[in-house]
Design a protein around this motif. Structure first.
Motif, PDB file in Angstrom:
ATOM      1  N   VAL A  31       1.564  -0.740  -0.624  1.00  0.00           N
ATOM      2  CA  VAL A  31       0.265  -0.051   0.417  1.00  0.00           C
ATOM      3  C   VAL A  31       0.805   1.028  -0.154  1.00  0.00           C
ATOM      4  CG1 VAL A  31      -1.816   1.153   1.484  1.00  0.00           C
ATOM      5  CG2 VAL A  31      -1.740  -1.359   1.231  1.00  0.00           C
ATOM      6  N   ALA A  32       0.652   1.869  -1.151  1.00  0.00           N
ATOM      7  CA  ALA A  32       1.474   3.795  -0.841  1.00  0.00           C
ATOM      8  C   ALA A  32       0.715   4.516   0.141  1.00  0.00           C
ATOM      9  CB  ALA A  32       1.389   3.924  -1.873  1.00  0.00           C
ATOM     10  N   ILE A  33       1.478   4.484   0.728  1.00  0.00           N
ATOM     11  CA  ILE A  33       1.794   5.696   2.255  1.00  0.00           C
ATOM     12  C   ILE A  33       1.911   6.814   2.230  1.00  0.00           C
ATOM     13  CG2 ILE A  33       1.920   5.754   4.452  1.00  0.00           C
ATOM     14  CD1 ILE A  33       0.982   3.025   4.463  1.00  0.00           C
ATOM     15  N   ASN A  34       2.823   7.645   1.215  1.00  0.00           N
ATOM     16  CA  ASN A  34       2.919   9.037   0.609  1.00  0.00           C
ATOM     17  C   ASN A  34       3.619   9.052  -0.113  1.00  0.00           C
ATOM     18  OD1 ASN A  34       3.141  11.055   0.857  1.00  0.00           O
ATOM     19  ND2 ASN A  34       3.623  11.207   3.404  1.00  0.00           N
ATOM     20  N   VAL A  35       2.607   9.894  -1.413  1.00  0.00           N
ATOM     21  CA  VAL A  35       4.142   9.925  -2.326  1.00  0.00           C
ATOM     22  C   VAL A  35       4.720  11.873  -2.476  1.00  0.00           C
ATOM     23  CG1 VAL A  35       4.271   9.994  -5.243  1.00  0.00           C
ATOM     24  CG2 VAL A  35       3.002   8.520  -3.556  1.00  0.00           C
ATOM     25  N   LEU A  36       5.826  12.029  -1.899  1.00  0.00           N
ATOM     26  CA  LEU A  36       6.003  12.955  -2.321  1.00  0.00           C
ATOM     27  C   LEU A  36       6.893  14.165  -4.572  1.00  0.00           C
ATOM     28  CD1 LEU A  36       8.267  13.188   1.319  1.00  0.00           C
ATOM     29  CD2 LEU A  36       6.044  14.284   0.634  1.00  0.00           C
ATOM     30  N   TRP A  37       6.937  14.478  -4.120  1.00  0.00           N
ATOM     31  CA  TRP A  37       7.567  14.962  -5.367  1.00  0.00           C
ATOM     32  C   TRP A  37       8.644  16.413  -4.918  1.00  0.00           C
ATOM     33  CZ3 TRP A  37       8.705  20.066  -7.811  1.00  0.00           C
ATOM     34  CH2 TRP A  37       9.833  19.692  -8.905  1.00  0.00           C
ATOM     35  N   LEU A  38       9.881  15.611  -5.251  1.00  0.00           N
ATOM     36  CA  LEU A  38      10.967  16.359  -4.379  1.00  0.00           C
ATOM     37  C   LEU A  38      12.072  17.666  -6.092  1.00  0.00           C
ATOM     38  CD1 LEU A  38      12.857  14.396  -2.306  1.00  0.00           C
ATOM     39  CD2 LEU A  38      11.391  15.827  -1.618  1.00  0.00           C
ATOM     40  N   PRO A  39      12.003  18.488  -5.647  1.00  0.00           N
ATOM     41  CA  PRO A  39      12.482  18.892  -6.696  1.00  0.00           C
ATOM     42  C   PRO A  39      13.885  18.897  -6.667  1.00  0.00           C
ATOM     43  CG  PRO A  39      12.571  20.728  -5.165  1.00  0.00           C
ATOM     44  CD  PRO A  39      11.479  19.564  -4.528  1.00  0.00           C
ATOM     45  N   SER A  40      15.090  19.501  -7.766  1.00  0.00           N
ATOM     46  CA  SER A  40      16.125  19.426  -7.838  1.00  0.00           C
ATOM     47  C   SER A  40      17.236  20.060  -6.727  1.00  0.00           C
ATOM     48  CB  SER A  40      17.227  19.996  -9.131  1.00  0.00           C
ATOM     49  OG  SER A  40      16.253  20.830  -9.897  1.00  0.00           O
ATOM     50  N   ARG A  41      18.006  19.717  -6.335  1.00  0.00           N
ATOM     51  CA  ARG A  41      18.616  20.857  -5.199  1.00  0.00           C
ATOM     52  C   ARG A  41      20.404  20.378  -5.197  1.00  0.00           C
ATOM     53  NH1 ARG A  41      16.270  16.112  -5.241  1.00  0.00           N
ATOM     54  NH2 ARG A  41      15.866  14.583  -3.144  1.00  0.00           N
ATOM     55  N   GLN A  42      20.534  20.140  -3.798  1.00  0.00           N
ATOM     56  CA  GLN A  42      22.105  20.378  -3.620  1.00  0.00           C
ATOM     57  C   GLN A  42      21.646  19.496  -2.252  1.00  0.00           C
ATOM     58  OE1 GLN A  42      24.598  21.311  -5.225  1.00  0.00           O
ATOM     59  NE2 GLN A  42      23.860  21.766  -7.085  1.00  0.00           N
ATOM     60  N   VAL A  43      22.913  18.093  -2.353  1.00  0.00           N
ATOM     61  CA  VAL A  43      22.358  17.829  -1.388  1.00  0.00           C
ATOM     62  C   VAL A  43      23.873  17.401  -0.075  1.00  0.00           C
ATOM     63  CG1 VAL A  43      21.635  15.434  -0.173  1.00  0.00           C
ATOM     64  CG2 VAL A  43      20.415  16.970  -2.057  1.00  0.00           C
ATOM     65  N   THR A  44      23.992  17.288   0.695  1.00  0.00           N
ATOM     66  CA  THR A  44      25.639  17.158   1.566  1.00  0.00           C
ATOM     67  C   THR A  44      25.468  16.118   2.265  1.00  0.00           C
ATOM     68  OG1 THR A  44      25.836  19.646   1.308  1.00  0.00           O
ATOM     69  CG2 THR A  44      27.374  18.821   3.123  1.00  0.00           C
ATOM     70  N   VAL A  45      26.465  14.996   2.038  1.00  0.00           N
ATOM     71  CA  VAL A  45      26.246  13.735   2.491  1.00  0.00           C
ATOM     72  C   VAL A  45      27.849  13.845   3.042  1.00  0.00           C
ATOM     73  CG1 VAL A  45      25.602  11.542   2.485  1.00  0.00           C
ATOM     74  CG2 VAL A  45      24.769  12.664   1.742  1.00  0.00           C
ATOM     75  N   GLY A  46      28.288  13.272   4.602  1.00  0.00           N
ATOM     76  CA  GLY A  46      29.701  13.239   4.741  1.00  0.00           C
ATOM     77  C   GLY A  46      30.075  14.770   4.389  1.00  0.00           C
ATOM     78  N   GLY A  47      29.563  15.902   4.727  1.00  0.00           N
ATOM     79  CA  GLY A  47      30.982  16.948   4.006  1.00  0.00           C
ATOM     80  C   GLY A  47      30.408  16.945   2.790  1.00  0.00           C
ATOM     81  N   GLU A  48      30.535  16.672   2.138  1.00  0.00           N
ATOM     82  CA  GLU A  48      30.188  16.406   0.470  1.00  0.00           C
ATOM     83  C   GLU A  48      29.404  16.677  -0.371  1.00  0.00           C
ATOM     84  OE1 GLU A  48      31.784  13.839  -3.256  1.00  0.00           O
ATOM     85  OE2 GLU A  48      32.113  12.859  -1.965  1.00  0.00           O
TER      86      GLU A  48
END
Length: 71
Positions: A31-48
């Protein structure tokens, strides 16, 4: 159910691919509980910092129990 619990599924920003992913969830008795649309963006993970494309994120539940019959 083929699996218990929740899954987070990422889908490219294409309505046809979204529909295919939702159909697959249903076919797998989820069962799909939630659907989100995310715009293009900058993501920082582990300092990168990296660019992330726009797209959909689906939260699906595969541990939903069938409701008790009424009557």
């Amino acid at each position: 159910m083929n699996d218990d619990g929740y899954r987070v599924i990422s889908v490219e920003d294409d309505p046809k691919l979204l529909q295919e992913a939702l159909d697959k969830i249903s076919d797998d008795q989820g069962v799909a509980i939630n659907v989100l649309w995310l715009p293009s963006r900058q993501v920082t993970v582990g300092g990168e910092t990296k660019a992330a494309e726009s797209g959909y994120v689906i939260v699906a539940d595969y541990g939903v129990e069938d409701p008790e019959p009424r009557g």
